[in-house]
Design an enzyme around this catalytic site. Structure first.
Site, mmCIF file in Angstrom:
data_model
loop_
_atom_site.group_PDB
_atom_site.id
_atom_site.type_symbol
_atom_site.label_atom_id
_atom_site.label_comp_id
_atom_site.label_asym_id
_atom_site.label_seq_id
_atom_site.Cartn_x
_atom_site.Cartn_y
_atom_site.Cartn_z
ATOM 1 N N ASP A 168 -11.629 32.917 10.692
ATOM 2 C CA ASP A 168 -11.896 32.101 9.498
ATOM 3 C C ASP A 168 -13.260 32.478 8.922
ATOM 4 O O ASP A 168 -14.235 32.630 9.670
ATOM 5 C CB ASP A 168 -11.874 30.620 9.908
ATOM 6 C CG ASP A 168 -11.807 29.714 8.697
ATOM 7 O OD1 ASP A 168 -10.686 29.362 8.307
ATOM 8 O OD2 ASP A 168 -12.881 29.375 8.148
ATOM 9 N N ILE A 169 -13.306 32.626 7.608
ATOM 10 C CA ILE A 169 -14.580 33.007 6.970
ATOM 11 C C ILE A 169 -15.491 31.779 6.931
ATOM 12 O O ILE A 169 -15.071 30.705 6.490
ATOM 13 C CB ILE A 169 -14.346 33.540 5.543
ATOM 14 C CG1 ILE A 169 -13.369 34.714 5.588
ATOM 15 C CG2 ILE A 169 -15.663 33.933 4.882
ATOM 16 C CD1 ILE A 169 -12.967 35.245 4.224
ATOM 17 N N ASN A 192 -17.257 30.350 -2.923
ATOM 18 C CA ASN A 192 -16.437 30.108 -4.112
ATOM 19 C C ASN A 192 -17.180 29.246 -5.122
ATOM 20 O O ASN A 192 -17.194 29.532 -6.316
ATOM 21 C CB ASN A 192 -15.158 29.373 -3.698
ATOM 22 C CG ASN A 192 -13.985 30.315 -3.620
ATOM 23 O OD1 ASN A 192 -14.066 31.444 -4.088
ATOM 24 N ND2 ASN A 192 -12.911 29.855 -3.036
ATOM 25 N N ASP A 196 -12.482 35.899 -4.129
ATOM 26 C CA ASP A 196 -11.358 36.813 -3.862
ATOM 27 C C ASP A 196 -11.848 38.151 -3.301
ATOM 28 O O ASP A 196 -11.229 38.743 -2.430
ATOM 29 C CB ASP A 196 -10.556 37.066 -5.154
ATOM 30 C CG ASP A 196 -9.649 35.883 -5.491
ATOM 31 O OD1 ASP A 196 -9.591 34.926 -4.695
ATOM 32 O OD2 ASP A 196 -9.009 35.910 -6.566
ATOM 33 N N GLU A 227 -8.752 31.039 3.527
ATOM 34 C CA GLU A 227 -9.692 32.012 4.085
ATOM 35 C C GLU A 227 -9.422 32.266 5.568
ATOM 36 O O GLU A 227 -10.294 32.669 6.310
ATOM 37 C CB GLU A 227 -11.137 31.536 3.869
ATOM 38 C CG GLU A 227 -11.549 30.294 4.630
ATOM 39 C CD GLU A 227 -11.277 28.997 3.872
ATOM 40 O OE1 GLU A 227 -10.326 28.968 3.057
ATOM 41 O OE2 GLU A 227 -11.997 28.008 4.116
#
Ligand code: C2E
Length: 356
Positions: A219-220, A227, A236, A262
């Site tokens: 997971d980011i 964002n 993106d 994500e």
């Protein structure tokens, strides 16, 4: 699910449901595009369907329903991709049938040639025994008629061959459609649907062969912040950046996918905990090793980090249970400061295996 929605939008609640779908879209600041309307109509009329559950999850984590998100939901959950599978299967059946017809035509042609030769021989023999034999004339006519049929058969064969080519083209096209339906458009990694199918297949093959399946969830970190600060287009790009690093560690025995938002997943076969730990840490360090730039303005976006959690499948464990444990390990990584890797097995002892 579709039948349910189809019935609902033709029933007494139809306009109320449509109104609710529009209201829900407005509340979530989603454009009422035809695709979004279809998704949100499902969301309202089938709240327990997998699509609605996924939409609820995305809403809970404040995901913005960009076109890419909607497209990926549609690909995964709306039945178009199922349709393409059915069409592709129909292509396979059609091709098989055509092949069978081609064999039958070949055989018929062979028999016709033999028959024409037999008639021709018979005519020669009759000619030799009685030169003006009327039967010989008759046989000669039959022989000519057979040769004519042979010529028609050749035409038929050619047409069959071109049908074959067309069906093959169609099949290739359908394979492409199917591949697209299984691929996440933004990152080009397999999507959740493809991964779910693969994981089920891996687990059932592991039950037979005794191979070891492990699952990592990636997971980011602070993706929402990216964002919100830099906009979705930059978000993106970050997804593409992480996906390309994951693609680099993907091998035939490591299957990766963008699982949603994500979150990415990697399934490992027959790799030890130490190997998995090493590869996840290499991935983590690789991703954090570069400062990204916003292409439009050249702003420094800073570094991107990931948190990962992984679990090794226990005997008889379902893919869902395995996923839950890997998710729980990811949660430990997040809770203990992010940018780290946690093993579910180590956590249950409990111990975080690797820190920053
Ligand atoms: P992409 O823009 O399609 O780039 C694909 C690959 O081309 C990159 O893979 C990289 O190997 C190479 N490449 C593209 N532009 C440059 C560049 O300006 N300098 C260098 N040295 N190589 C370049 P990579 O690095 O794995 O990135 C994958 C994707 O991640 C990129 O796809 C892009 O969508 C995103 N990304 C990576 N770095 C940045 C960045 O600094 N800013 C933004 N906005 N996006 C980035």
């Amino acid at each position: 699910m579709i039948e349910h929605v189809d019935t609902a939008v033709r029933g007494p609640q139809a306009y109320a449901l449509a109104g609710q779908a529009l209201e829900a879209m407005e509340a979530a600041k989603v454009w009422p595009t035809p695709l979004n309307y279809e998704l949100w109509l499902h969301f309202i009329s089938t709240p327990d369907s997998p699509l609605s559950q996924e939409m609820r999850r995305l809403l809970e984590i404040h995901t913005t329903f960009t076109d890419a998100v909607s497209e990926s939901l549609a690909t995964e959950f709306l039945p178009r991709s199922r349709l393409s599978e059915e069409i592709r299967d129909a292509g396979v059946v059609l091709n098989r049938e055509l092949a069978a017809v081609a064999i039958a035509i070949d055989k018929a042609r062979e028999i016709q040639i033999q028959y024409a030769d037999t008639l021709s021989d018979a005519k020669d023999q009759l000619d030799q025994s009685i030169p003006t034999n009327p039967l010989a004339e008759l046989v000669g006519m039959l022989s000519k008629a057979t040769r004519r049929i042979q010529r028609h058969t050749v035409v038929l064969e050619k047409r069959l061959e071109s049908s074959h080519t067309e069906v093959n083209k169609l099949r290739t096209h359908l394979e492409q459609v199917r591949r697209d339906a299984m691929t996440d458009a933004l990152t080009n990694l397999p999507n959740r649907k493809a991964f779910d199918e693969k994981l089920v297949a891996l687990c059932s093959s592991a039950d037979k062969t005794g191979s070891i399946v492990s699952l990592a969830v990636v997971d980011i970190d602070h993706f929402k912040r990216f964002n919100d600060t830099w906009g979705h287009q930059t978000g993106d790009q970050v997804l593409r950046y992480v996906a390309s690093a994951i693609a680099r560690i993907t091998t035939p025995t490591r299957v990766s996918a963008r699982y949603g938002g994500e979150e990415f997943v990697i399934a490992f076969t027959d790799e030890s905990a130490v190997q998995i730990e090493n590869i996840l840490n290499t991935l983590r360090v690789d991703i954090a090793s570069r400062a990204l730039r916003r292409r439009s303005t050249n702003d420094d976006l800073g570094i991107v980090t990931i948190s990962t959690g992984y679990a090794t499948r226990q005997p008889e464990e379902t893919p869902f249970e395995l996923m839950e444990r890997a998710d729980a390990a990811l949660y430990v990584s997040k809770r203990s400061g992010r940018n780290r890797t946690t093993s579910a097995e180590a956590t249950s002892k409990p111990k975080v295996v690797t820190t920053v």
